[in-house]
Design a protein around this motif. Structure first.
Motif, PDB file in Angstrom:
ATOM      1  N   GLU A  55       0.742  -1.616  -0.331  1.00 20.12           N
ATOM      2  CA  GLU A  55       0.055   0.028  -0.056  1.00 20.12           C
ATOM      3  C   GLU A  55       0.716   1.406   0.358  1.00 20.12           C
ATOM      4  O   GLU A  55       0.430   2.705  -1.173  1.00 20.12           O
ATOM      5  CB  GLU A  55      -1.055  -0.034   1.306  1.00 20.12           C
ATOM      6  N   PRO A  56       1.821   1.782   0.910  1.00 17.76           N
ATOM      7  CA  PRO A  56       2.747   2.262   1.103  1.00 17.76           C
ATOM      8  C   PRO A  56       3.707   2.810  -0.608  1.00 17.76           C
ATOM      9  O   PRO A  56       3.531   4.156  -1.225  1.00 17.76           O
ATOM     10  CB  PRO A  56       4.371   1.934   1.784  1.00 17.76           C
ATOM     11  N   GLU A  57       4.264   2.064  -1.462  1.00 17.49           N
ATOM     12  CA  GLU A  57       4.476   1.977  -2.491  1.00 17.49           C
ATOM     13  C   GLU A  57       3.200   2.870  -3.403  1.00 17.49           C
ATOM     14  O   GLU A  57       3.410   2.821  -4.417  1.00 17.49           O
ATOM     15  CB  GLU A  57       4.445   0.713  -3.726  1.00 17.49           C
ATOM     16  N   ALA A  58       2.201   2.112  -3.654  1.00 18.15           N
ATOM     17  CA  ALA A  58       0.774   2.286  -4.172  1.00 18.15           C
ATOM     18  C   ALA A  58       1.091   3.961  -4.066  1.00 18.15           C
ATOM     19  O   ALA A  58       0.245   4.608  -4.774  1.00 18.15           O
ATOM     20  CB  ALA A  58      -0.308   2.099  -3.941  1.00 18.15           C
ATOM     21  N   VAL A  59       0.772   4.439  -2.364  1.00 13.75           N
ATOM     22  CA  VAL A  59       0.785   6.146  -1.979  1.00 13.75           C
ATOM     23  C   VAL A  59       1.607   6.773  -3.226  1.00 13.75           C
ATOM     24  O   VAL A  59       1.486   7.918  -3.573  1.00 13.75           O
ATOM     25  CB  VAL A  59       0.495   5.544  -0.691  1.00 13.75           C
ATOM     26  N   ILE A  60       2.928   5.726  -2.605  1.00  9.90           N
ATOM     27  CA  ILE A  60       4.198   6.978  -3.663  1.00  9.90           C
ATOM     28  C   ILE A  60       3.710   7.058  -5.264  1.00  9.90           C
ATOM     29  O   ILE A  60       4.286   8.045  -5.596  1.00  9.90           O
ATOM     30  CB  ILE A  60       5.556   5.874  -3.225  1.00  9.90           C
ATOM     31  N   GLY A  61       3.664   5.684  -5.818  1.00 12.34           N
ATOM     32  CA  GLY A  61       3.356   6.102  -6.813  1.00 12.34           C
ATOM     33  C   GLY A  61       2.362   7.420  -7.580  1.00 12.34           C
ATOM     34  O   GLY A  61       1.974   7.763  -8.196  1.00 12.34           O
ATOM     35  N   ALA A  62       0.766   7.428  -6.414  1.00  5.29           N
ATOM     36  CA  ALA A  62      -0.181   8.896  -6.568  1.00  5.29           C
ATOM     37  C   ALA A  62       0.482   9.761  -6.336  1.00  5.29           C
ATOM     38  O   ALA A  62       0.296  10.404  -6.797  1.00  5.29           O
ATOM     39  CB  ALA A  62      -1.150   8.310  -5.573  1.00  5.29           C
ATOM     40  N   CYS A  63       1.323   9.200  -5.861  1.00  5.21           N
ATOM     41  CA  CYS A  63       1.776  10.977  -5.082  1.00  5.21           C
ATOM     42  C   CYS A  63       2.430  11.330  -6.004  1.00  5.21           C
ATOM     43  O   CYS A  63       3.285  12.610  -6.713  1.00  5.21           O
ATOM     44  CB  CYS A  63       2.929  11.219  -3.790  1.00  5.21           C
ATOM     45  N   ALA A  64       3.482  10.488  -7.032  1.00 10.80           N
ATOM     46  CA  ALA A  64       4.362  11.081  -8.403  1.00 10.80           C
ATOM     47  C   ALA A  64       3.479  11.783  -9.337  1.00 10.80           C
ATOM     48  O   ALA A  64       3.822  12.487 -10.071  1.00 10.80           O
ATOM     49  CB  ALA A  64       5.402   9.851  -8.025  1.00 10.80           C
ATOM     50  N   ARG A 113      -4.308  12.090  -0.774  1.00 14.88           N
ATOM     51  CA  ARG A 113      -3.676  13.529  -0.681  1.00 14.88           C
ATOM     52  C   ARG A 113      -3.055  14.271   0.406  1.00 14.88           C
ATOM     53  O   ARG A 113      -1.667  14.330   0.382  1.00 14.88           O
ATOM     54  CB  ARG A 113      -4.196  14.331  -0.958  1.00 14.88           C
ATOM     55  N   GLU A 114      -3.103  13.566   1.478  1.00 14.55           N
ATOM     56  CA  GLU A 114      -2.647  14.002   3.089  1.00 14.55           C
ATOM     57  C   GLU A 114      -1.558  13.869   3.461  1.00 14.55           C
ATOM     58  O   GLU A 114      -0.594  14.310   3.797  1.00 14.55           O
ATOM     59  CB  GLU A 114      -3.670  13.631   4.399  1.00 14.55           C
ATOM     60  N   ARG A 115      -1.425  12.446   2.774  1.00 13.18           N
ATOM     61  CA  ARG A 115      -0.211  11.780   2.609  1.00 13.18           C
ATOM     62  C   ARG A 115       1.109  12.341   2.091  1.00 13.18           C
ATOM     63  O   ARG A 115       2.055  12.172   2.284  1.00 13.18           O
ATOM     64  CB  ARG A 115       0.016   9.947   2.888  1.00 13.18           C
ATOM     65  N   CYS A 116       0.414  12.792   0.559  1.00 14.89           N
ATOM     66  CA  CYS A 116       1.285  13.574  -0.129  1.00 14.89           C
ATOM     67  C   CYS A 116       1.699  14.745   0.605  1.00 14.89           C
ATOM     68  O   CYS A 116       2.834  14.908   0.490  1.00 14.89           O
ATOM     69  CB  CYS A 116       0.764  13.768  -1.636  1.00 14.89           C
ATOM     70  N   LYS A 117       1.381  15.627   1.235  1.00 14.68           N
ATOM     71  CA  LYS A 117       1.338  16.141   1.637  1.00 14.68           C
ATOM     72  C   LYS A 117       2.438  16.549   3.029  1.00 14.68           C
ATOM     73  O   LYS A 117       3.104  17.272   3.310  1.00 14.68           O
ATOM     74  CB  LYS A 117       0.235  17.152   1.812  1.00 14.68           C
ATOM     75  N   ALA A 118       2.038  15.489   3.771  1.00  9.95           N
ATOM     76  CA  ALA A 118       3.232  15.375   4.749  1.00  9.95           C
ATOM     77  C   ALA A 118       4.434  15.100   4.249  1.00  9.95           C
ATOM     78  O   ALA A 118       5.519  15.005   4.722  1.00  9.95           O
ATOM     79  CB  ALA A 118       2.136  14.489   5.680  1.00  9.95           C
ATOM     80  N   THR A 119       4.619  14.284   3.439  1.00  5.74           N
ATOM     81  CA  THR A 119       5.669  13.392   3.038  1.00  5.74           C
ATOM     82  C   THR A 119       6.767  15.005   1.471  1.00  5.74           C
ATOM     83  O   THR A 119       7.765  14.418   1.426  1.00  5.74           O
ATOM     84  CB  THR A 119       6.031  12.658   2.152  1.00  5.74           C
ATOM     85  N   ARG A 120       6.179  15.667   1.350  1.00  2.44           N
ATOM     86  CA  ARG A 120       6.935  17.073   0.987  1.00  2.44           C
ATOM     87  C   ARG A 120       7.771  17.542   1.958  1.00  2.44           C
ATOM     88  O   ARG A 120       7.823  18.134   2.895  1.00  2.44           O
ATOM     89  CB  ARG A 120       4.960  18.106   0.432  1.00  2.44           C
ATOM     90  N   MET A 121       8.566  18.048   0.930  1.00  2.00           N
ATOM     91  CA  MET A 121       9.889  18.950   1.472  1.00  2.00           C
ATOM     92  C   MET A 121       9.628  19.907   1.691  1.00  2.00           C
ATOM     93  O   MET A 121       8.681  20.695   0.326  1.00  2.00           O
ATOM     94  CB  MET A 121      11.733  18.389   0.639  1.00  2.00           C
ATOM     95  N   PRO A 122      10.130  20.599   2.776  1.00  2.00           N
ATOM     96  CA  PRO A 122       9.861  22.301   2.689  1.00  2.00           C
ATOM     97  C   PRO A 122      10.192  22.568   1.644  1.00  2.00           C
ATOM     98  O   PRO A 122      11.381  22.891   1.329  1.00  2.00           O
ATOM     99  CB  PRO A 122      10.383  22.810   4.396  1.00  2.00           C
TER     100      PRO A 122
END
Length: 70
Positions: free
Chosen positions: A25-34, A61-70
């Motif tokens: 599931e985390p790999e799928a989230v990373i794919g979505a974030c990309a 989308r929340e998890r993508c925001k959480a992993t974004r670099m400032p």
């Protein structure tokens, strides 16, 4: 277990869906974030190999925001 990233790139037409398999599931989230970072529009969802919803568009989308670099 296999997880599928579903990308409904035209929410008005539910049959237009890209379905990409991932091992976790985390790999799928990373794919979505990309895809989101690349400017993809539409809705995202992750389902397991039993076709059960695992992660919603909002959660992704929340998890993508959480992993974004400032």
């Amino acid at each position: 277990m296999t997880y599928f990233l579903l990308h409904r790139y035209d929410p008005k037409e539910q049959h237009k869906v890209r379905k990409v398999p991932f091992s976790t599931e985390p790999e799928a989230v990373i794919g979505a974030c990309a895809l989101i970072a690349g400017g993809a529009s539409g809705d995202f969802e992750i389902r397991n190999d039993k076709d059960e919803p695992v992660t919603t568009d909002e959660e992704i989308r929340e998890r993508c925001k959480a992993t974004r670099m400032p």
